[in-house]
Design an enzyme around this catalytic site. Structure first.
Site, PDB file in Angstrom:
ATOM      1  N   MET A  30      -5.324  12.540  -4.645  1.00 31.23           N
ATOM      2  CA  MET A  30      -5.294  13.772  -5.442  1.00 31.23           C
ATOM      3  C   MET A  30      -4.250  13.657  -6.558  1.00 31.23           C
ATOM      4  SD  MET A  30      -6.240  16.891  -2.971  1.00 31.23           S
ATOM      5  CE  MET A  30      -4.622  17.187  -2.304  1.00 31.23           C
ATOM      6  N   LEU A  33       0.982  10.509  -8.091  1.00 29.85           N
ATOM      7  CA  LEU A  33       1.104   9.334  -7.236  1.00 29.85           C
ATOM      8  C   LEU A  33       2.557   8.934  -6.983  1.00 29.85           C
ATOM      9  CD1 LEU A  33      -1.785   7.204  -8.810  1.00 29.85           C
ATOM     10  CD2 LEU A  33      -1.911   8.829  -6.906  1.00 29.85           C
ATOM     11  N   HIS A  37       1.024   6.249  -2.114  1.00 31.33           N
ATOM     12  CA  HIS A  37      -0.239   5.877  -2.765  1.00 31.33           C
ATOM     13  C   HIS A  37      -0.175   4.418  -3.229  1.00 31.33           C
ATOM     14  CE1 HIS A  37       0.047  10.346  -3.724  1.00 31.33           C
ATOM     15  NE2 HIS A  37      -1.110  10.291  -3.112  1.00 31.33           N
ATOM     16  N   LYS A 149      -0.525   8.665   7.110  1.00 30.24           N
ATOM     17  CA  LYS A 149       0.188   9.936   6.962  1.00 30.24           C
ATOM     18  C   LYS A 149      -0.757  11.100   7.252  1.00 30.24           C
ATOM     19  CE  LYS A 149       2.583  13.115   4.283  1.00 30.24           C
ATOM     20  NZ  LYS A 149       1.611  13.721   3.385  1.00 30.24           N
ATOM     21  N   ASP A 150      -2.019  10.970   6.774  1.00 23.91           N
ATOM     22  CA  ASP A 150      -3.048  11.972   7.066  1.00 23.91           C
ATOM     23  C   ASP A 150      -3.930  11.402   8.185  1.00 23.91           C
ATOM     24  OD1 ASP A 150      -2.903  14.035   4.553  1.00 23.91           O
ATOM     25  OD2 ASP A 150      -2.376  12.008   3.967  1.00 23.91           O
ATOM     26  N   GLN A 153      -7.316  12.964   8.988  1.00 24.93           N
ATOM     27  CA  GLN A 153      -8.253  12.635   7.904  1.00 24.93           C
ATOM     28  C   GLN A 153      -8.808  11.214   8.091  1.00 24.93           C
ATOM     29  OE1 GLN A 153      -7.570  13.457   3.589  1.00 24.93           O
ATOM     30  NE2 GLN A 153      -6.836  11.376   3.528  1.00 24.93           N
ATOM     31  N   LYS A 184       6.718  10.331   2.406  1.00 24.76           N
ATOM     32  CA  LYS A 184       6.495  10.629   0.985  1.00 24.76           C
ATOM     33  C   LYS A 184       5.243  11.466   0.849  1.00 24.76           C
ATOM     34  CE  LYS A 184       8.933   6.782  -0.983  1.00 24.76           C
ATOM     35  NZ  LYS A 184       9.796   7.093  -2.115  1.00 24.76           N
ATOM     36  N   SER A 186       3.155  14.185  -2.270  1.00 24.98           N
ATOM     37  CA  SER A 186       3.182  14.867  -3.567  1.00 24.98           C
ATOM     38  C   SER A 186       3.773  16.272  -3.404  1.00 24.98           C
ATOM     39  CB  SER A 186       1.764  14.984  -4.128  1.00 24.98           C
ATOM     40  OG  SER A 186       1.138  13.718  -4.129  1.00 24.98           O
TER      41      SER A 186
HETATM   42  P1  AMP Z   1      -3.262  12.576  -1.331  1.00 23.28           P
HETATM   43  O1  AMP Z   1      -3.138  12.280  -2.786  1.00 23.28           O
HETATM   44  O2  AMP Z   1      -2.081  13.299  -0.743  1.00 23.28           O
HETATM   45  O3  AMP Z   1      -4.587  13.191  -0.974  1.00 23.28           O
HETATM   46  O4  AMP Z   1      -3.243  11.171  -0.597  1.00 23.28           O
HETATM   47  C1  AMP Z   1      -4.147  10.158  -0.944  1.00 23.28           C
HETATM   48  C2  AMP Z   1      -4.049   9.047   0.067  1.00 23.28           C
HETATM   49  O5  AMP Z   1      -2.722   8.533   0.089  1.00 23.28           O
HETATM   50  C3  AMP Z   1      -4.360   9.522   1.492  1.00 23.28           C
HETATM   51  O6  AMP Z   1      -5.136   8.543   2.166  1.00 23.28           O
HETATM   52  C4  AMP Z   1      -2.993   9.660   2.101  1.00 23.28           C
HETATM   53  O7  AMP Z   1      -2.969   9.500   3.498  1.00 23.28           O
HETATM   54  C5  AMP Z   1      -2.241   8.537   1.406  1.00 23.28           C
HETATM   55  N1  AMP Z   1      -0.812   8.822   1.447  1.00 23.28           N
HETATM   56  C6  AMP Z   1      -0.170   9.908   0.962  1.00 23.28           C
HETATM   57  N2  AMP Z   1       1.152   9.846   1.242  1.00 23.28           N
HETATM   58  C7  AMP Z   1       1.344   8.694   1.928  1.00 23.28           C
HETATM   59  C8  AMP Z   1       2.493   8.061   2.509  1.00 23.28           C
HETATM   60  N3  AMP Z   1       3.692   8.617   2.456  1.00 23.28           N
HETATM   61  N4  AMP Z   1       2.308   6.880   3.127  1.00 23.28           N
HETATM   62  C9  AMP Z   1       1.078   6.308   3.204  1.00 23.28           C
HETATM   63  N5  AMP Z   1      -0.034   6.862   2.690  1.00 23.28           N
HETATM   64  C10 AMP Z   1       0.090   8.034   2.058  1.00 23.28           C
END
Ligand code: AMP
Length: 284
Positions: A30, A33, A37, A149-150, A153, A184, A186
């Site tokens: 999303m 970054l 990410h 982290k998710d 999901q 970490k 967003s």
């Molecule tokens: P998001 O932009 O938050 O939807 O995350 C996009 C992808 O990045 C998802 O698969 C998240 O699980 C992964 N992600 C977000 N934060 C982290 C993190 N701190 N460590 C590893 N993967 C992450």
């Protein structure tokens, strides 16, 4: 690296790569970054000839009172990060490009979406699965990269891919953390300095829960209550849930026997943060 905003354009470039026999990796995000990410993109660059990063704040995975409008966005910085990481294309569609008027088709994995984050976010995973399916159809990657982290999901995407027989390998990547342990995200940008200090309580609870399981505690309730007790000592924290669930089915367990996911969501002020750990199963 090229930036595309239409489905037609990204399809065209990916089809060209496929004709050349090149493998394609997809990293759905999303945006806004960060190094979490970045770790997914790095992994995708290592394992594929071409890498597409999608940046799309997916409106249908947000509930009515959630942070869709305020979700942080910075396409310029995202473009620089993707370029530096060695991605080949950034796909950044407008909501109208992804959801045509009258859009009414959804992908749902209800059994795995009922508990944990699904309890307070009842339509979140349906929205996520729908957009991820659309991205899979648009980009047709060989591999797609998701963060642990998710964790719910990731489990849901794996099940969706199995159930719908997508010919795509799902790669799970470890959680990237700040030096003090905070995962970490967003959404960390919403935290003021005092809240940022308080937010470390999530990773401290993760460490406590993991330690208890490693020392032989097998009662989920005992682990959950010790973690909750620790979190409640932080005045700025309000617990949404702390749950030990079966690592495959995402259903809460009483005894820690097979592989489990211990996941939590905690509000720090008005910001909802998540963290988790697996016990007994690497999953990645
Ligand atoms: P998001 O932009 O938050 O939807 O995350 C996009 C992808 O990045 C998802 O698969 C998240 O699980 C992964 N992600 C977000 N934060 C982290 C993190 N701190 N460590 C590893 N993967 C992450």
């Amino acid at each position: 690296m090229q930036v595309f905003s239409t489905v037609e354009e990204i399809r065209k470039i990916v089809k060209g790569w496929r004709r050349e026999g090149l493998s394609v990796g997809l990293v759905p995000t999303m945006g806004f970054l960060h190094e979490g990410h970045r770790s997914l993109i790095d992994c995708a660059v290592r394992e594929n000839d071409r890498v597409v990063v999608s940046v799309f704040v997916n409106p249908i995975q947000f509930g009515p009172n959630e942070d869709l409008a305020s979700y942080p966005r910075n396409l310029e910085a995202d473009t620089i990060l993707c370029e530096k990481a060695g991605a080949h294309a950034l796909f950044h569609p407008a909501p109208e490009e992804m959801y045509l008027p009258g859009f009414c088709t959804f992908v749902d994995v209800p059994d795995l979406s009922r508990f944990l984050c699904g309890k307070t976010r009842p339509t979140h995973f349906r929205g996520m699965c729908t957009v991820v399916s659309k991205l899979f159809h648009i980009v047709m990657p060989d591999r797609a990269y998701f963060g642990q982290k998710d964790a719910q999901q990731l489990a849901i995407v794996r099940r969706m891919v199995r159930d719908l027989q997508f010919d795509i390998q799902i790669v799970g990547c470890p959680i990237i953390r700040e030096p003090d342990g905070l995962a970490k995200s967003s959404r960390n940008t919403y935290l003021n300095p005092e809240e940022r200090r308080a937010a470390v309580v999530l990773s401290r609870a993760v460490a406590l829960g993991r330690e208890m399981m490693e020392h032989g505690e097998r009662s989920a309730a005992a682990v959950e209550s010790a973690m909750k007790c620790l979190i409640e000592q932080e005045p700025l924290a309000r617990i949404d849930y702390v749950t030990v669930a079966d690592a495959q089915s995402m259903t809460p367990v009483e005894r820690i026997e097979g592989p489990v996911l211990c996941a939590m969501a905690v509000y720090i002020g008005t910001t909802r943060l998540i963290d988790n750990f697996f016990f007994g199963d690497p999953l990645c």
